[in-house]
Design a protein around this motif. Structure first.
Motif, PDB file in Angstrom:
ATOM      1  N   PRO A   1       0.791  -1.239   0.000  1.00 21.88           N
ATOM      2  CA  PRO A   1       0.000   0.000   0.000  1.00 21.88           C
ATOM      3  C   PRO A   1       0.822   1.289   0.000  1.00 21.88           C
ATOM      4  O   PRO A   1       0.344   2.322  -0.458  1.00 21.88           O
ATOM      5  N   VAL A   2       2.044   1.242   0.523  1.00 16.22           N
ATOM      6  CA  VAL A   2       2.846   2.465   0.613  1.00 16.22           C
ATOM      7  C   VAL A   2       3.944   2.529  -0.452  1.00 16.22           C
ATOM      8  O   VAL A   2       4.792   3.420  -0.421  1.00 16.22           O
ATOM      9  N   ALA A   3       3.917   1.574  -1.399  1.00 12.06           N
ATOM     10  CA  ALA A   3       4.897   1.540  -2.493  1.00 12.06           C
ATOM     11  C   ALA A   3       6.332   1.621  -1.979  1.00 12.06           C
ATOM     12  O   ALA A   3       7.164   2.364  -2.499  1.00 12.06           O
ATOM     13  N   ARG A   4       6.618   0.863  -0.946  1.00 12.75           N
ATOM     14  CA  ARG A   4       7.961   0.857  -0.342  1.00 12.75           C
ATOM     15  C   ARG A   4       8.506  -0.565  -0.379  1.00 12.75           C
ATOM     16  O   ARG A   4       8.020  -1.445   0.322  1.00 12.75           O
ATOM     17  N   SER A   5       9.513  -0.793  -1.197  1.00 14.15           N
ATOM     18  CA  SER A   5      10.093  -2.127  -1.294  1.00 14.15           C
ATOM     19  C   SER A   5      11.488  -2.193  -0.682  1.00 14.15           C
ATOM     20  O   SER A   5      12.103  -3.259  -0.657  1.00 14.15           O
ATOM     21  N   SER A   6      11.969  -1.046  -0.183  1.00 14.13           N
ATOM     22  CA  SER A   6      13.288  -1.051   0.432  1.00 14.13           C
ATOM     23  C   SER A   6      13.427   0.118   1.400  1.00 14.13           C
ATOM     24  O   SER A   6      12.673   1.091   1.338  1.00 14.13           O
ATOM     25  N   VAL A   7      14.402  -0.007   2.280  1.00 12.43           N
ATOM     26  CA  VAL A   7      14.837   1.097   3.148  1.00 12.43           C
ATOM     27  C   VAL A   7      16.343   1.182   2.993  1.00 12.43           C
ATOM     28  O   VAL A   7      16.999   0.231   2.560  1.00 12.43           O
ATOM     29  N   ASN A   8      16.905   2.334   3.356  1.00 13.25           N
ATOM     30  CA  ASN A   8      18.341   2.506   3.158  1.00 13.25           C
ATOM     31  C   ASN A   8      18.904   3.549   4.111  1.00 13.25           C
ATOM     32  O   ASN A   8      18.213   3.985   5.047  1.00 13.25           O
ATOM     33  N   ASP A   9      20.152   3.942   3.875  1.00 14.10           N
ATOM     34  CA  ASP A   9      20.825   4.876   4.776  1.00 14.10           C
ATOM     35  C   ASP A   9      20.217   6.273   4.728  1.00 14.10           C
ATOM     36  O   ASP A   9      20.517   7.102   5.580  1.00 14.10           O
ATOM     37  N   ARG A  10      19.338   6.522   3.758  1.00 15.70           N
ATOM     38  CA  ARG A  10      18.669   7.823   3.682  1.00 15.70           C
ATOM     39  C   ARG A  10      17.280   7.792   4.331  1.00 15.70           C
ATOM     40  O   ARG A  10      16.619   8.832   4.417  1.00 15.70           O
ATOM     41  N   SER A  11      16.845   6.634   4.757  1.00 13.43           N
ATOM     42  CA  SER A  11      15.540   6.523   5.416  1.00 13.43           C
ATOM     43  C   SER A  11      15.580   7.222   6.772  1.00 13.43           C
ATOM     44  O   SER A  11      16.589   7.149   7.493  1.00 13.43           O
ATOM     45  N   GLU A  12      14.503   7.876   7.109  1.00 10.44           N
ATOM     46  CA  GLU A  12      14.424   8.609   8.380  1.00 10.44           C
ATOM     47  C   GLU A  12      13.789   7.708   9.440  1.00 10.44           C
ATOM     48  O   GLU A  12      12.587   7.777   9.712  1.00 10.44           O
ATOM     49  N   PHE A  13      14.617   6.870  10.051  1.00  8.89           N
ATOM     50  CA  PHE A  13      14.135   5.924  11.041  1.00  8.89           C
ATOM     51  C   PHE A  13      13.886   6.601  12.386  1.00  8.89           C
ATOM     52  O   PHE A  13      14.548   7.584  12.737  1.00  8.89           O
ATOM     53  N   VAL A  14      12.959   6.021  13.134  1.00  9.13           N
ATOM     54  CA  VAL A  14      12.780   6.395  14.533  1.00  9.13           C
ATOM     55  C   VAL A  14      13.723   5.516  15.345  1.00  9.13           C
ATOM     56  O   VAL A  14      13.707   4.286  15.205  1.00  9.13           O
ATOM     57  N   THR A  15      14.556   6.122  16.164  1.00  2.52           N
ATOM     58  CA  THR A  15      15.523   5.355  16.949  1.00  2.52           C
ATOM     59  C   THR A  15      15.018   5.116  18.366  1.00  2.52           C
ATOM     60  O   THR A  15      14.216   5.884  18.899  1.00  2.52           O
ATOM     61  N   ASN A  16      15.490   4.048  18.966  1.00  2.00           N
ATOM     62  CA  ASN A  16      15.179   3.754  20.366  1.00  2.00           C
ATOM     63  C   ASN A  16      16.049   4.616  21.278  1.00  2.00           C
ATOM     64  O   ASN A  16      17.048   5.199  20.828  1.00  2.00           O
ATOM     65  N   PRO A  17      15.709   4.710  22.560  1.00  2.00           N
ATOM     66  CA  PRO A  17      16.512   5.526  23.484  1.00  2.00           C
ATOM     67  C   PRO A  17      17.989   5.146  23.518  1.00  2.00           C
ATOM     68  O   PRO A  17      18.849   6.000  23.749  1.00  2.00           O
ATOM     69  N   ASP A  18      18.300   3.866  23.274  1.00  3.43           N
ATOM     70  CA  ASP A  18      19.710   3.442  23.293  1.00  3.43           C
ATOM     71  C   ASP A  18      20.404   3.656  21.953  1.00  3.43           C
ATOM     72  O   ASP A  18      21.571   3.267  21.775  1.00  3.43           O
ATOM     73  N   GLY A  19      19.696   4.252  20.987  1.00 10.31           N
ATOM     74  CA  GLY A  19      20.291   4.527  19.695  1.00 10.31           C
ATOM     75  C   GLY A  19      20.105   3.427  18.669  1.00 10.31           C
ATOM     76  O   GLY A  19      20.495   3.588  17.506  1.00 10.31           O
ATOM     77  N   SER A  20      19.521   2.316  19.074  1.00  7.90           N
ATOM     78  CA  SER A  20      19.292   1.216  18.138  1.00  7.90           C
ATOM     79  C   SER A  20      18.100   1.529  17.237  1.00  7.90           C
ATOM     80  O   SER A  20      17.286   2.403  17.530  1.00  7.90           O
ATOM     81  N   VAL A  21      18.023   0.811  16.124  1.00 10.74           N
ATOM     82  CA  VAL A  21      16.922   0.978  15.173  1.00 10.74           C
ATOM     83  C   VAL A  21      16.297  -0.381  14.903  1.00 10.74           C
ATOM     84  O   VAL A  21      17.010  -1.349  14.604  1.00 10.74           O
ATOM     85  N   GLU A  22      14.980  -0.434  15.008  1.00 14.02           N
ATOM     86  CA  GLU A  22      14.252  -1.667  14.734  1.00 14.02           C
ATOM     87  C   GLU A  22      13.466  -1.491  13.435  1.00 14.02           C
ATOM     88  O   GLU A  22      12.606  -0.616  13.341  1.00 14.02           O
ATOM     89  N   ILE A  23      13.788  -2.326  12.444  1.00 14.00           N
ATOM     90  CA  ILE A  23      13.057  -2.317  11.185  1.00 14.00           C
ATOM     91  C   ILE A  23      11.988  -3.407  11.273  1.00 14.00           C
ATOM     92  O   ILE A  23      12.305  -4.576  11.513  1.00 14.00           O
TER      93      ILE A  23
END
Length: 200
Positions: A129-151
């Motif tokens: 539905p969102v026409a997204r087949s990939s993420v990359n280093d330019r994606s604006e991820f939400v990070t956890n308090p410890d700095g980790s990222v969960e995809i």
């Protein structure tokens, strides 16, 4: 023409050639599968073939690598990790939800960029539905308090985590992680892609 067609159908020579060619093709596939297993390194459910794309590879190695990864650069130019199963060895399927958690600073180290792509088992991009087949280093991820990222890898959007969502089809799928101009820790095998965790 009918006479020629009849001869082809009834000719033992022609039938033998067809059967022989079929057996040769199947034998070649089996041999290439054995070769590629010997070249593949698997860590945390991700497989990688460091020798893929090298000009000095022999004919058989080149053919086996082309079967596994049809168009690739040498490992020093681009590293490719592929996965069809989670960290526990279970096949990836869209009826389940998964998380790929990168610790702080844990994205594939590189001097160009990295990307994570979802595809079907043949390798084609899948619709969502969102026409997204990939993420990359330019994606604006939400990070956890410890700095980790969960995809989040799942068929439906994760509530409150849409920004970190990589949609997967409602069937079996493949993940491909690429790092272009990979750093030395990738080249020497020190860097390890995290496990894909099934959460539902």
């Amino acid at each position: 023409m009918t006479g020629l067609f009849g001869w082809v159908v009834q000719s033992g020579v022609v039938q033998g050639v067809i059967i022989g060619a079929t057996l040769a093709f199947l034998t070649a596939i089996l041999i290439m599968n054995v070769v590629i297993r010997g070249l593949t390194t698997e860590v945390n459910g991700w497989s990688v073939i460091p020798r893929a794309g090298r000009p000095g590879n022999g004919f058989l190695v080149r053919a086996a690598c082309a079967k596994a990864l049809p168009v690739v650069n040498v490992f020093e130019e681009a590293a490719y990790w592929k996965s069809t199963k989670d960290g526990a060895g279970r096949r990836l399927h869209g009826r389940h939800d998964y998380v790929l958690r990168f610790p702080k600073g844990g994205f594939p180290p590189n001097d160009a960029f990295w990307s994570l792509t979802v595809a079907d088992l043949v390798g084609y991009a899948t619709r969502n539905p969102v026409a997204r087949s990939s993420v990359n280093d330019r994606s604006e991820f939400v990070t956890n308090p410890d700095g980790s990222v969960e995809i989040h890898l799942q068929h439906t959007a994760p509530s409150g985590q849409e920004q970190n969502w990589l949609p997967v089809p409602g069937r079996r799928f493949t993940l491909m992680l690429r790092a272009y101009l990979p750093a030395a820790t990738v080249l020497d095998g020190t860097y390890r892609v995290p496990r894909i965790e099934r959460v539902r």
